[in-house]
Write a protein that holds these residues in place. Structure first.
Motif, PDB file in Angstrom:
ATOM      1  N   THR A 368       0.845  -1.204   0.000  1.00  0.00           N
ATOM      2  CA  THR A 368       0.000   0.000   0.000  1.00  0.00           C
ATOM      3  C   THR A 368       0.874   1.246   0.000  1.00  0.00           C
ATOM      4  O   THR A 368       0.624   2.210  -0.743  1.00  0.00           O
ATOM      5  CB  THR A 368      -0.932   0.007   1.216  1.00  0.00           C
ATOM      6  OG1 THR A 368      -1.762  -1.165   1.188  1.00  0.00           O
ATOM      7  CG2 THR A 368      -1.815   1.241   1.216  1.00  0.00           C
ATOM      8  N   GLY A 369       1.933   1.220   0.828  1.00  0.00           N
ATOM      9  CA  GLY A 369       2.867   2.347   0.853  1.00  0.00           C
ATOM     10  C   GLY A 369       3.581   2.524  -0.473  1.00  0.00           C
ATOM     11  O   GLY A 369       3.774   3.647  -0.949  1.00  0.00           O
ATOM     12  N   LEU A 370       3.963   1.412  -1.104  1.00  0.00           N
ATOM     13  CA  LEU A 370       4.635   1.500  -2.395  1.00  0.00           C
ATOM     14  C   LEU A 370       3.706   2.044  -3.474  1.00  0.00           C
ATOM     15  O   LEU A 370       4.144   2.751  -4.388  1.00  0.00           O
ATOM     16  CB  LEU A 370       5.156   0.122  -2.803  1.00  0.00           C
ATOM     17  CG  LEU A 370       6.321  -0.428  -1.987  1.00  0.00           C
ATOM     18  CD1 LEU A 370       6.645  -1.847  -2.411  1.00  0.00           C
ATOM     19  CD2 LEU A 370       7.541   0.462  -2.119  1.00  0.00           C
ATOM     20  N   ALA A 371       2.427   1.716  -3.371  1.00  0.00           N
ATOM     21  CA  ALA A 371       1.461   2.276  -4.316  1.00  0.00           C
ATOM     22  C   ALA A 371       1.381   3.793  -4.170  1.00  0.00           C
ATOM     23  O   ALA A 371       1.294   4.523  -5.167  1.00  0.00           O
ATOM     24  CB  ALA A 371       0.092   1.639  -4.102  1.00  0.00           C
ATOM     25  N   LEU A 372       1.434   4.258  -2.938  1.00  0.00           N
ATOM     26  CA  LEU A 372       1.426   5.707  -2.708  1.00  0.00           C
ATOM     27  C   LEU A 372       2.699   6.353  -3.244  1.00  0.00           C
ATOM     28  O   LEU A 372       2.669   7.445  -3.820  1.00  0.00           O
ATOM     29  CB  LEU A 372       1.265   5.996  -1.213  1.00  0.00           C
ATOM     30  CG  LEU A 372      -0.075   5.585  -0.592  1.00  0.00           C
ATOM     31  CD1 LEU A 372      -0.057   5.794   0.915  1.00  0.00           C
ATOM     32  CD2 LEU A 372      -1.219   6.373  -1.222  1.00  0.00           C
TER      33      LEU A 372
END
Length: 659
Positions: A368-372
């Motif tokens: 999820t953080g990498l998507a951001l």
């Protein structure tokens, strides 16, 4: 994959402050102050895009209109978060007039690069478009050509970078400052960087060691207990863990092809996540439910998504979002399987559910953080870094490896507990089995008593070490015989104790009554008084010296006389009803006729094809001796305890009575 990600994200997050005061732009002096190594950590000329003619590598090219960018952090963090494809760096370095061998140290650059010195290609990693081969090369050293190193003139360095758009991070270029200087010192710097990389990857090395030891231990336990397949699947699962971690460690120390790296990771991920539900099913001793198949299907879909990224079939943003969903689903499905275990494994499996849930929630948060980050939210990198490296003591450690090691240790602890418990149960069962065999040897007669006027034979063949069949032949008054045969439900020690109870009751009653109906009624009451849920079929009969047979039956197979099945009044098996009354049937046995009694193990003998021996075949062989009947049943396929007893009234005895 996350090992590489850790290094790159830490480089971004811990980079120097934003643009500000600096030394003279794009100009470095190795000769100043007797420096032997210089770091290109100040402002460099930078230009997005490409010049296929390579004119930008020409030292005479005027780059004064190019913007400035720091050379010790990525262009992602300096205002170019969406830049993929080509970009160039340019700067000038002044060399000493009497320089010895010089070398250039190149850190990780995302992704492929070519380095030109005064227009001459001196270093390259990966193949550039139009036929690109994405390749990462960490901690590389390239020599400076001798004629350039000894020129004593300013050297124009131009770096052509091609950023692979399907990389995890949408930032590219230099991850930290390059260094140039004395070749020997540069090699020492490279060695020191290898030690640093090794230190950063310590958590992966420890995880690999834990997986290796746990896997070998599990396979050793499987060798000791090959029937417990959970030990085998745990070893297989750990083998995929070891290979997956080794792939990451290898990539941290070698130049590698990005596509092959991702494709190899996708294959290992299929084995890793695909083995987990299989392992849980064997540990929990459960059937293949829809939840089980769903967990395997999602694991394979997750691997397919990784393979799709390897072949550039999905954008990095879509990949990160899909992976966050996949990790959440894999964790939820496997935790669901852990709550569908058998009664004996319920507590240990539910305890294991906690580290599994935390592990997959952690992965969900990372993606999820990498998507951001892929969306350009640079601050999300700080939160991703917490998951990958939250402490440097006693070595760099992140929640990814921490939760992974916790899963390994939790499952291996459960595995050891299972092994110890199973061994304890085996020892207890062995003791009970030996006691049951001792009881059975005492209660089931090995030799038939000699009774004048009768030809008696019996054969007892248990299916296991301890059976549930029993029989008794007891002489009675006036030269007659009391015979009983029965079959106790269940096996092992409980069945042996029930046999002991019934045989003891039978022998005691034989001193007071020879009426089969009264004997069965008393045995029924005694069994009900100590009932543990089982039942027993039993046939009791008496044969007088004159050949009169009186029989009472409690749900047992009817006897045969000369191949003819007798029709007897039949009652319920013992241990089912306190009010059951057993009627007696009377018939006559002629001299020379054979009375055959047996248990249902003969009729239910089963061939390899599943076919039963059956009543018709059994009836045809009931005129044979007892040992022949038993042998025929065993040859057909023994599936249960087999007991056969035959009784024949001797010709001379009957003739004497007639006189």
């Amino acid at each position: 994959m996350l090992a590489r990600l850790a290094l790159r994200l830490i480089a971004v997050i811990l980079a120097a402050p934003a643009l500000g005061g600096s030394l003279t732009a794009q100009s470095f002096d190795l000769a100043a102050h007797g420096q032997q190594i210089i770091a290109f950590d100040q402002l460099l000329r930078f230009h997005p895009g490409d010049d296929p003619t390579l004119a930008w590598a020409n030292p005479a090219f005027d780059d004064s209109s190019w913007p400035l960018i720091r050379g010790n952090e990525t262009w992602y963090a300096q205002g170019y978060p969406k830049l993929t494809g080509f970009a160039w760096y340019r700067f000038k370095v002044t060399l000493p007039s009497q320089a010895g061998p010089l070398a250039l140290w190149v850190p990780l650059i995302a992704t492929n690069f070519q380095i030109y010195a005064d227009g001459r290609l001196i270093a390259q990693n990966g193949a550039m478009p139009p036929h690109p081969r994405a390749r990462y090369g960490p901690n590389l050293v390239f020599p400076i050509p001798a004629d350039l190193a000894q020129s004593g003139q300013p050297l124009i360095i131009a770096i052509r970078v091609w950023h692979y758009r399907w990389e995890y991070e949408l930032f590219g270029g230099l991850q930290e400052a390059m260094r140039l200087g004395d070749a020997g010192l540069i090699r020492e710097w490279q060695a020191q960087r290898w030690r640093t990389i090794f230190w950063v990857n310590t958590q992966f090395n420890i995880n690999c060691l834990v997986c290796l030891l746990a896997g070998l231990g599990s396979l050793a336990l499987f060798f000791l207990r090959p029937t417990d397949r959970e030990f085998l699947w745990f070893g297989v699962w750990e083998a995929f863990n070891v290979l997956y971690v080794l792939l990451e460690i290898w990539c941290a120390f070698h130049s590698f092809n990005v596509i092959f790296w991702r494709l190899g990771g996708a294959i290992l991920l299929a084995g890793l996540n695909g083995c987990l539900p299989i392992l849980i099913r064997h540990f929990g001793r459960t059937d293949r439910t829809r939840l089980y198949w769903a967990a395997i299907a999602v694991a394979l879909l997750d691997s397919a998504i990784n393979a799709l990224l390897a072949f550039n079939g999905i954008s990095i943003l879509s990949f990160c979002i899909a992976e966050a969903v996949m990790k959440l689903l894999i964790g939820a499905l496997n935790c669901g399987l852990l709550f569908q275990t058998s009664k004996e494994s319920k507590v240990e499996m539910r305890v294991f559910a906690l580290p599994v849930a935390v592990y997959f929630l952690n992965l969900t948060a990372v993606y999820t953080g990498l998507a951001l980050v892929a969306q350009g939210a640079t601050r999300a990198g700080h939160y991703v870094q917490l998951f990958i490296g939250f402490t440097n003591w006693p070595f760099p450690l992140g929640t990814y490896q921490t939760t992974g090691i916790a899963v390994q240790l939790a499952l291996f602890t459960i595995l050891l507990f299972r092994f110890v418990r199973t061994r304890s149960d085996e020892e207890r069962y062995k003791t009970e089995l030996e006691a049951a065999r001792t009881v059975q040897q005492v209660l089931v007669p090995e030799e038939i008593p000699t009774i004048p006027g009768f030809a008696l034979a019996s054969v007892y063949k248990p299916a296991g070490q301890v059976g549930g069949d029993f029989f008794q032949i007891i002489p009675i008054a006036n030269g007659g015989v009391l015979a009983a045969i029965g079959d106790v439900s269940g096996k092992g020690m409980p069945a042996a104790m029930t046999v002991a109870l019934l045989v003891g009751t039978l022998r005691t009653l034989a001193h007071y009554t020879q009426k089969p109906s009264e004997i069965l009624a008393a045995m029924n009451q005694r069994m009900l008084a100590r009932n543990s849920g089982g039942f027993t079929t039993c046939l009791v009969l008496t044969v007088s010296a004159a050949g009169t047979v009186t029989a009472a039956n409690a749900g047992h197979i009817s006897p045969y006389v000369n191949g003819r099945e007798l029709t007897l009044a039949n009652g319920l098996p013992l241990g089912l009803s306190a009010h059951e009354q057993y009627a007696e049937s009377v018939f006559s046995l002629a001299a020379g006729e054979q009375l055959t009694l047996m248990t249902d193990g003969v009729v239910e003998a089963r061939a390899a094809t599943g076919e039963l021996l059956g009543f018709d075949r059994v009836q045809a062989m009931t005129t044979e001796p007892a040992d022949a009947i038993v042998q025929a049943a065993q040859d057909f396929g023994q599936d249960d305890d087999i007991t056969v007893m035959t009784l024949r009234l001797a010709q001379r005895a009957r003739a004497a009575i007639d006189l």
